[in-house]
Design a protein around this motif. Structure first.
Motif, PDB file in Angstrom:
ATOM      1  N   ASP A 169     -29.756 -31.830  64.839  1.00 24.90           N
ATOM      2  CA  ASP A 169     -31.182 -32.286  65.000  1.00 24.90           C
ATOM      3  C   ASP A 169     -31.451 -31.945  63.388  1.00 24.90           C
ATOM      4  O   ASP A 169     -32.431 -32.044  62.694  1.00 24.90           O
ATOM      5  N   ARG A 170     -31.368 -30.215  63.174  1.00 28.41           N
ATOM      6  CA  ARG A 170     -31.952 -29.937  62.720  1.00 28.41           C
ATOM      7  C   ARG A 170     -31.739 -30.458  61.506  1.00 28.41           C
ATOM      8  O   ARG A 170     -32.125 -30.693  60.207  1.00 28.41           O
ATOM      9  N   LEU A 171     -30.569 -30.788  60.735  1.00 28.76           N
ATOM     10  CA  LEU A 171     -29.222 -30.370  60.414  1.00 28.76           C
ATOM     11  C   LEU A 171     -30.488 -31.996  59.588  1.00 28.76           C
ATOM     12  O   LEU A 171     -29.986 -33.264  58.748  1.00 28.76           O
ATOM     13  N   ALA A 172     -30.314 -33.009  60.793  1.00 29.33           N
ATOM     14  CA  ALA A 172     -30.089 -34.925  60.592  1.00 29.33           C
ATOM     15  C   ALA A 172     -31.964 -34.930  60.629  1.00 29.33           C
ATOM     16  O   ALA A 172     -32.022 -35.649  59.412  1.00 29.33           O
ATOM     17  N   PHE A 202     -22.290 -30.419  69.326  1.00 24.56           N
ATOM     18  CA  PHE A 202     -21.938 -30.744  68.246  1.00 24.56           C
ATOM     19  C   PHE A 202     -22.213 -32.258  68.184  1.00 24.56           C
ATOM     20  O   PHE A 202     -22.482 -33.704  67.539  1.00 24.56           O
ATOM     21  N   ARG A 203     -20.638 -32.322  68.733  1.00 23.71           N
ATOM     22  CA  ARG A 203     -20.052 -34.160  68.854  1.00 23.71           C
ATOM     23  C   ARG A 203     -21.133 -34.887  68.729  1.00 23.71           C
ATOM     24  O   ARG A 203     -21.434 -35.880  68.319  1.00 23.71           O
ATOM     25  N   GLU A 208     -25.011 -39.585  68.416  1.00 19.96           N
ATOM     26  CA  GLU A 208     -26.494 -40.267  69.022  1.00 19.96           C
ATOM     27  C   GLU A 208     -26.827 -40.144  67.387  1.00 19.96           C
ATOM     28  O   GLU A 208     -28.157 -41.161  68.110  1.00 19.96           O
ATOM     29  N   ARG A 209     -26.900 -38.843  66.715  1.00 20.45           N
ATOM     30  CA  ARG A 209     -27.721 -39.328  65.378  1.00 20.45           C
ATOM     31  C   ARG A 209     -27.148 -39.945  64.110  1.00 20.45           C
ATOM     32  O   ARG A 209     -28.123 -40.502  63.513  1.00 20.45           O
TER      33      ARG A 209
END
Lengths: 346, 346
Positions: A169-172, A202-203, A208-209
DNA sequence: TTGAAAGCGATACCAC
DNA sequence: GTGGTATCGCTTTCAA
């Protein structure tokens, strides 16, 4: 040896009053309470362990089973033992070590002799024989880790899957579209229960993102550093701009080195997040954001559960997952379709 | 819970006979002995720990105090804990962990409550506060390691000084005249009790044998490998032909690398002997002869002493040093005034 | 608010 | 060779 009679005599009360005053299990007048505590302190009195075990129904001892496996990471293991021990003492319990004999033997032995009030299971394997055993004995048992079949068991662990998801999420959120995860050697995904959960988190979250995500395990522990270096170069050359790390300590420096080797910078060109590390990630040349595995968190909760089960005389099974904490050290930066990176997957 | 009465009933004897048959403290006829053991096994009977502690004068538990210091080497520490634990179980004792509170607190607590029959002290520091404490309590205590003031204490340890001396002898016997020792960082010689003993043994025996000997500590742990590499090069350039290693694990590879870097070979051009290592030295490119520190040796002896003190109800203080074992892997070769080496000191 | 006394479940002494 | 039983030091019920 100082006995309860000595304290009673010195305080001028009966032994039952002393017992109650010290245990607090019955109200005692302020004045006598003080007299008794004073007398006890002056005499250096502590209840005899054996007598207390026999008369009360509590030994105030917990067993700690820890199979010293060959692949056990000593520092992590010690951290857990220490955390469990401290948490236990905080509740007034001592820790008895169960090591030698095949774990089950030890558990059966302390069960049959009534040596302990509860059992703490560390270093949980996916098909841990102690799971079945725990179900079959009356002594309350808590697992720090989650075996494959956790039915009827009390388990406590970090929410590894949520931790990995948070990292994604942070990366996205920072705009990264192409990310990678550097994982443990493939064997870990069979031999441990947490590694697969990290990968899963992770996957799933990457999907999802809508991120382009790739997972790569290290090959063999012998060459962790070399491997991490090589894989990182591959990631970078592939246009990956965010990397999630869930691998052994010495691979971290290699990752940073590889980034430098490509003339890149963290977090300018690539963002890094560590997941489930038990070691400090803030001491590198470039400090690395971390969603750590904190032994104290798991052990504190585990002991709360265990003490509760012992004192309420009934355990309620279930898996308690500790919410991950994000520690920001500045290794994650915004990304907006850099010239280097390839575009996101459609 | 199965009690002794149950066993007695099932075997058709009195409880005292059961007790004696199981403890072996009184002769029991073959026939009844068997009946009793059978009944006990069938019922899964083990004496209640609390009752046994109270009625007997033995808890069958030993405390293990281990200060989790920051500089504690986790793998070594674990090896000692495991070795102590196994040795204890072999004598029928369990291990209680004393970690949290400043070690002394824990020792006082188990002493006052009569929780343990004896105490095992690991990770002994030169000025260990536990030394003084051990002298002041009645609970038999054994130190695995030797504090500065060991008066009145039971201590067990590897004979580090003899180990170093043996290494020197081996080199001298092989004809080496100029030798060196690579030691731990200087701080170790204040903070530990064994490092100075190794150095002492090295220096004394070298003098006795008339060797030209130099001792060099690593500088800081942070750069152990780099340091070891540099120091080794200096040794070689100085004409040293025999090196004694007593430093941390990662420095070993560096030493071998440095030898290669000079185009030299072990044992053709230079001989190596490791002293006091707890890790395996036979797995390197060139296996290294070792006079290792073996946790089992020290712990086995320590527990023998402790059990003896407990059962004979009196301890005889003293320092028992374990005789070193030489493990030959072919890293020591003959030397006869090579063209490279400088001559021996007059 | 306090005290007397009955266990807790072994061990080990004393008899037989 | 075997059995009865006092005893270990505390907790906890029951009474006052």
């Amino acid at each position: 040896m100082v006995r309860i009679d000595d304290v009673a005599k010195r305080a001028g009360v009966s032994i039952s009053t002393v017992s109650y005053a010290l245990s607090g299990k019955r109200p005692v007048s302020e004045r006598t309470r003080e007299k008794i505590h004073l007398a006890a302190r002056e005499l250096g009195y502590l209840p005899n362990a054996g007598a207390r075990m026999l008369a009360g129904r509590r030994t105030h001892i917990f067993a700690l089973t820890e199979p010293f496996r060959a692949d056990t990471h000593a520092p992590s293991h010690m951290a857990f033992v220490l955390a469990a021990s401290i948490a236990a003492r905080r509740h007034g319990y001592d820790i008895l070590l169960l090591t030698d004999e095949d774990a089950s033997q030890g558990m059966r032995r302390v069960e049959a002799s009534g040596l302990v009030d509860g059992i703490i299971v560390l270093d949980v394997a996916p098909n841990d024989e102690r799971a079945e055993l725990a179900r079959s004995i009356a002594t309350p048992t808590v697992f720090v880790g989650v075996p494959n079949d956790a039915t009827g068991l009390m388990c406590v662990d970090l929410d590894f899957s949520a931790a990995a998801a948070t990292a994604v999420d942070r990366l996205a959120d920072a705009g990264h579209r192409k990310i990678a995860m550097l994982g443990h050697p493939a064997g870990h995904y069979e031999a441990t229960n947490y590694a697969p959960r990290v990968r899963q988190g992770f996957r799933d979250r990457a999907r999802e993102r809508g991120l382009d995500a790739v997972f790569r395990p290290l090959s063999e522990t012998q060459f962790a550093a070399e491997d991490a270096y090589r894989l990182t170069l591959e990631f970078l050359d592939d246009g990956v701009t965010g990397i999630v790390l869930n691998s052994e300590e010495r691979s971290y420096k290699a990752v940073l080195d590889a980034v430098s080797a490509r003339g890149m910078d963290v977090p300018r060109d690539v963002s890094l997040i560590s997941v489930g590390a038990i070691f400090d990630t803030s001491g590198y040349h470039r400090a690395i954001d971390s969603i750590p595995l904190i032994p104290e968190r798991s052990c504190d909760l585990a002991l709360e559960e265990l003490v509760d089960a012992v004192e309420r005389q009934q355990l309620d099974p279930g898996v308690r997952l500790v919410t991950p904490e994000y520690r920001s050290y500045g290794s994650v930066g915004a990304h907006s379709s850099s010239p280097r990176g390839s575009g996101p997957t459609p």
